[in-house]
Design an enzyme around this catalytic site. Structure first.
Site, PDB file in Angstrom:
ATOM      1  N   GLY A  14     -47.476  41.659  46.124  1.00  0.00           N
ATOM      2  CA  GLY A  14     -47.845  40.325  45.677  1.00  0.00           C
ATOM      3  C   GLY A  14     -46.719  39.669  44.891  1.00  0.00           C
ATOM      4  N   SER A  15     -46.987  38.476  44.365  1.00  0.00           N
ATOM      5  CA  SER A  15     -45.954  37.721  43.660  1.00  0.00           C
ATOM      6  C   SER A  15     -45.533  38.413  42.362  1.00  0.00           C
ATOM      7  CB  SER A  15     -46.454  36.299  43.375  1.00  0.00           C
ATOM      8  OG  SER A  15     -47.747  36.324  42.802  1.00  0.00           O
ATOM      9  N   GLU A  39     -49.847  45.872  55.731  1.00  0.00           N
ATOM     10  CA  GLU A  39     -48.654  46.357  56.421  1.00  0.00           C
ATOM     11  C   GLU A  39     -47.615  45.258  56.590  1.00  0.00           C
ATOM     12  OE1 GLU A  39     -47.516  48.396  60.739  1.00  0.00           O
ATOM     13  OE2 GLU A  39     -49.303  47.143  60.515  1.00  0.00           O
ATOM     14  N   LYS A 126     -59.160  36.000  31.750  1.00  0.00           N
ATOM     15  CA  LYS A 126     -60.573  35.853  32.108  1.00  0.00           C
ATOM     16  C   LYS A 126     -61.403  37.078  31.718  1.00  0.00           C
ATOM     17  CE  LYS A 126     -59.453  32.544  35.694  1.00  0.00           C
ATOM     18  NZ  LYS A 126     -58.061  32.407  35.205  1.00  0.00           N
ATOM     19  N   ASN A 164     -52.220  32.423  33.454  1.00  0.00           N
ATOM     20  CA  ASN A 164     -51.812  32.160  34.835  1.00  0.00           C
ATOM     21  C   ASN A 164     -50.296  32.224  34.978  1.00  0.00           C
ATOM     22  OD1 ASN A 164     -54.496  31.286  36.076  1.00  0.00           O
ATOM     23  ND2 ASN A 164     -54.362  29.953  34.296  1.00  0.00           N
ATOM     24  N   SER A 168     -47.441  31.985  41.486  1.00  0.00           N
ATOM     25  CA  SER A 168     -48.037  33.182  42.075  1.00  0.00           C
ATOM     26  C   SER A 168     -48.885  32.795  43.282  1.00  0.00           C
ATOM     27  CB  SER A 168     -48.896  33.914  41.038  1.00  0.00           C
ATOM     28  OG  SER A 168     -49.952  33.077  40.595  1.00  0.00           O
ATOM     29  N   VAL A 172     -52.204  27.081  41.347  1.00  0.00           N
ATOM     30  CA  VAL A 172     -52.538  25.655  41.384  1.00  0.00           C
ATOM     31  C   VAL A 172     -51.274  24.812  41.521  1.00  0.00           C
ATOM     32  CG1 VAL A 172     -52.466  25.339  38.865  1.00  0.00           C
ATOM     33  CG2 VAL A 172     -53.938  23.880  40.263  1.00  0.00           C
ATOM     34  N   THR A 188     -60.812  20.030  39.709  1.00  0.00           N
ATOM     35  CA  THR A 188     -62.228  20.306  39.457  1.00  0.00           C
ATOM     36  C   THR A 188     -62.746  19.464  38.292  1.00  0.00           C
ATOM     37  OG1 THR A 188     -61.577  22.195  38.090  1.00  0.00           O
ATOM     38  CG2 THR A 188     -62.165  22.648  40.375  1.00  0.00           C
TER      39      THR A 188
END
Length: 326
Positions: A14-15, A39, A126, A164, A168, A172, A188
């Site tokens: 991942g990032s 993979e 969170k 955050n 990544s 957002v 939102t």
């Protein structure tokens, strides 16, 4: 600490993983094992980072036996693998439970069985005073990791909690930049605030916490916060696009207006370590831990994103430093 050592990173494609592995390689490890399910991501990463010290392992943290095998001969484990998107975890809570809770317990047991020196669990804001299922699973994961220090003295377990990360996967920032091209940013709720760090800085702090952690701490990265609306407006201004609308569509299930890095309850056991970290100390007894941090000043109150807001100019500067704006 990491020189000539074997390091394993769960969810390493991942990032976070990309930046972590690049920084770890500069510390002269003997070997870095990247364990993940995808993979294609592993092949892509092996081509992007050509280094003989990298080793790729297909595996799922839900599979305890696979982890026990993969952890053989490993000195340090960075546990990054998780289901991380709030709406996904709300809609499929059982899957989040399997990965974020049961998977974390599998990591703990595999590390204990192989006498890994230290496990570094990456958590999220969170997990502090959680209101959504993702946060609840990460909070339970933190509890399991802290408690693991009572099982064996051979392996140290620590947690790192952050806000955050800019850029990544699913960020957002990338979403807004794509939406600007379509002349409409969807938010939102304009009142929402969030903690943000650049990826490079977050990984530097992660490695620092991994180095100094004694076992049982939750290291909380000090962060500034942004209004989501301010981020959108900065990106619109810098894009040069005209007539870009900002449209509210309402908070999604599990979202809250402001995040907290430390809850009111946790603040009773939290100390200021330095300019980078606050440390949440465990309520359970881990011999010598509270004495080690006895000279650190206590924290008063919670740590909320609504109280540490950056100006739009500061947001712009941070985006420039992160390489997202020229």
């Amino acid at each position: 600490m990491f020189q000539n050592k074997v390091i394993l990173v769960t969810g390493g494609t991942g990032s976070w993983g990309h930046e972590l592995i690049n920084q770890l390689l500069s510390l002269n490890p003997k070997k870095i094992i990247i364990l993940s399910r995808n993979e294609a991501s592993q092949v892509q990463m092996s081509r992007a980072i050509e280094d003989p010290r990298l080793s790729f392992c297909i595996g799922d943290i839900r599979d305890r036996e696979a982890l026990v095998k993969a952890f053989e001969g490993v000195d340090y484990v960075f546990h990054l693998a998780a289901l991380k998107h709030v709406p996904v975890c709300e809609e499929q809570p059982l899957e989040a439970l399997k990965t974020n809770v049961l998977g974390t317990q599998n990591v703990i047991e595999a590390a204990l069985e192989n006498r890994v020196k230290k496990v570094i669990n990456v958590s999220t804001d969170k997990a502090a005073d959680p209101i959504n299922f993702y946060g609840m699973t990460k909070a339970i994961g933190e509890k399991l990791v802290v408690y693991a220090n009572q099982i064996s003295s051979d392996t140290q377990f620590i947690c790192i909690r952050s806000g955050n990360i800019l850029g990544s996967n699913g960020s957002v920032l990338q979403l807004f930049m794509n939406q600007i091209k379509k002349k409409e940013i969807k938010i939102t709720d304009k009142r929402m605030t969030r903690f943000f760090l650049t990826r490079e800085n977050a990984i530097k702090l992660l490695i620092k916490a991994a180095t100094i952690g004694k076992g049982g701490e939750i290291f909380v990265m000090k962060s500034s916060a942004w209004r989501i609306l301010d981020l959108a407006e900065v990106l619109i201004e810098e894009s040069g696009e005209r007539d870009v609308k900002v449209v509210e569509f309402g908070a999604r299930p599990g979202e809250r207006f402001h995040e907290v890095l430390i809850s009111e309850h946790e603040s009773q056991n939290t100390v200021v370590y330095d300019e980078d970290f606050l440390i949440v100390l465990p309520t359970i007894n881990i011999p010598g831990l509270k004495q080690f941090y006895a000279d650190c000043l206590p924290v008063k109150g919670n740590y909320s994103s609504k109280e540490f807001l950056m100006t739009k100019e500061e947001i712009k500067q941070m985006l420039v430093e992160g390489g997202f704006l020229k």
